[in-house]
Motif scaffolding. Sequence first.
Motif, short mmCIF file in Angstrom:
data_model
loop_
_atom_site.label_atom_id
_atom_site.label_comp_id
_atom_site.label_asym_id
_atom_site.label_seq_id
_atom_site.Cartn_x
_atom_site.Cartn_y
_atom_site.Cartn_z
N GLU A 1 -53.30 13.57 -61.92
CA GLU A 1 -52.36 12.95 -63.00
C GLU A 1 -53.35 12.67 -64.25
OE1 GLU A 1 -49.73 10.07 -61.66
OE2 GLU A 1 -49.44 11.16 -59.89
N ARG A 2 -54.64 13.08 -64.37
CA ARG A 2 -55.56 12.96 -65.65
C ARG A 2 -55.77 14.09 -66.25
NH1 ARG A 2 -57.90 7.78 -66.12
NH2 ARG A 2 -57.17 6.25 -64.17
N PRO A 3 -55.51 14.34 -67.47
CA PRO A 3 -56.03 15.66 -68.35
C PRO A 3 -57.62 15.78 -68.39
CG PRO A 3 -55.02 14.22 -69.67
CD PRO A 3 -55.05 13.54 -68.50
N LEU A 4 -58.18 16.63 -67.66
CA LEU A 4 -59.61 17.00 -67.79
C LEU A 4 -60.05 18.05 -68.49
CD1 LEU A 4 -61.18 16.29 -64.23
CD2 LEU A 4 -61.50 14.94 -66.30
N LEU A 5 -61.04 18.20 -69.36
CA LEU A 5 -61.66 19.25 -70.01
C LEU A 5 -63.09 19.62 -69.37
CD1 LEU A 5 -61.09 18.09 -73.62
CD2 LEU A 5 -59.54 19.66 -72.29
N TYR A 6 -62.83 20.94 -69.34
CA TYR A 6 -64.46 21.60 -68.75
C TYR A 6 -65.08 22.16 -69.67
CZ TYR A 6 -62.16 20.53 -64.22
OH TYR A 6 -61.66 19.75 -63.09
#
Length: 169
Positions: free
Chosen positions: A156-161
């Motif tokens: 439920e957390r937005p992650l950027l790669y």
Amino acid sequence: MTYLLHTERLSLRPCQNEDLNSLHKLWIDANVRRFLFDDRQISCEQAQSFIETSTENFTNYGYGIWLFFENQNDLIAGFAGLLHSLQEAPSLIFGTCPSLWGRGYAKEAARTVLNYAFDVLDLERVIADVDEPNEASIRVLEAIGMSQTRRAIINERPLLYYEIHIYRH
């Protein structure tokens, strides 16, 4: 092989068992753990496990977690390093003591770790992920030349790669 790294302002050395209390204190700081451990307060045993894994990774792969210090100071200013993965390229992590935020230390230490990864270890690629609300770390990743490759929602957390191929100084 020596794993001591230096910049104009910082000295970096691998974390060791003797650093457990200081490193655990940094990692449970509310401002640091917010993005590092999804706001979980890790136990001293978990911190010890990270240090042991880092030590093993230095032995097996030539990289792990470095602690960085302001030159002429023996208090931990932060950490930067590479986490080993069997499935992917090593993953860059970093963090700075909140009292030292805004001085560019994270960028300096992260860039030094990348230089080591590409120039000494001949790695071809390094990856990173960052919580989308963590604007300071996003600025660091972009300043050291990493490019965003995708976005995902994890727990439920937005992650950027991010990733970078053969670092250009």
